[in-house]
Design a protein around this motif. Sequence first.
Motif, mmCIF file in Angstrom:
data_model
loop_
_atom_site.group_PDB
_atom_site.id
_atom_site.type_symbol
_atom_site.label_atom_id
_atom_site.label_comp_id
_atom_site.label_asym_id
_atom_site.label_seq_id
_atom_site.Cartn_x
_atom_site.Cartn_y
_atom_site.Cartn_z
ATOM 1 N N PRO A 13 0.819 -1.218 0.000
ATOM 2 C CA PRO A 13 0.000 0.000 0.000
ATOM 3 C C PRO A 13 0.854 1.271 0.000
ATOM 4 O O PRO A 13 1.967 1.294 0.524
ATOM 5 N N ALA A 14 0.304 2.310 -0.601
ATOM 6 C CA ALA A 14 0.997 3.611 -0.638
ATOM 7 C C ALA A 14 1.167 4.132 0.787
ATOM 8 O O ALA A 14 0.375 3.819 1.684
ATOM 9 N N LYS A 15 2.224 4.920 0.964
ATOM 10 C CA LYS A 15 2.466 5.521 2.279
ATOM 11 C C LYS A 15 3.000 6.935 2.107
ATOM 12 O O LYS A 15 3.458 7.314 1.030
ATOM 13 N N ILE A 16 2.937 7.688 3.175
ATOM 14 C CA ILE A 16 3.469 9.056 3.167
ATOM 15 C C ILE A 16 4.968 8.971 3.427
ATOM 16 O O ILE A 16 5.402 8.366 4.404
ATOM 17 N N PHE A 17 5.748 9.555 2.528
ATOM 18 C CA PHE A 17 7.202 9.553 2.679
ATOM 19 C C PHE A 17 7.669 10.669 3.605
ATOM 20 O O PHE A 17 8.484 10.447 4.482
#
Length: 163
Positions: free
Chosen positions: A106-110
């Motif tokens: 899943p996408a995540k905040i970098f």
Amino acid sequence: MKKGLFMILVIAAIAGGVYYYRHFYQSEKEDIVIDKTATVVEEIRKISEFTSACYYEEMVLGYKKKKKDEMVLIANGKVRAGFDVSTIKADDVIINGDSLFVALEPAKIFDIIINPSGYDWFVEKGKWSHNQMTTIKDDARNKLAANANAYGILDKATEFGTE
């Protein structure tokens, strides 16, 4: 005798002037040459991030303490989101003809970034301690993250990164 001493002083002054001119003035006019130096690579680091969405915002934040102490600032920041590709294994990649499919986590905040130059103080009245200013900057960063989440940055990162 006086004429001889005077002539020696005049000649010494002229010689000193010529020396000064050649040594200081002309050396400044010459081209500066820098020796070639070896380039040494000390470290190579993988980025391993696929950024697929960014959220930018300029927000106005107001704070008050006591009756006379007031602070209004404008914070400019960004939130970057996407996929960590360092976790991809060989069996996560499927090749079917001329198509390539990759299984992503899943996408995540970098990161949530407000640079020091990203703050503009509009109003600053009263005395504000370093700890209070740090708290205000942390609050701005938290609000930026909350607004990015309300915008749906992770959904947008997933949508744009998997099309």
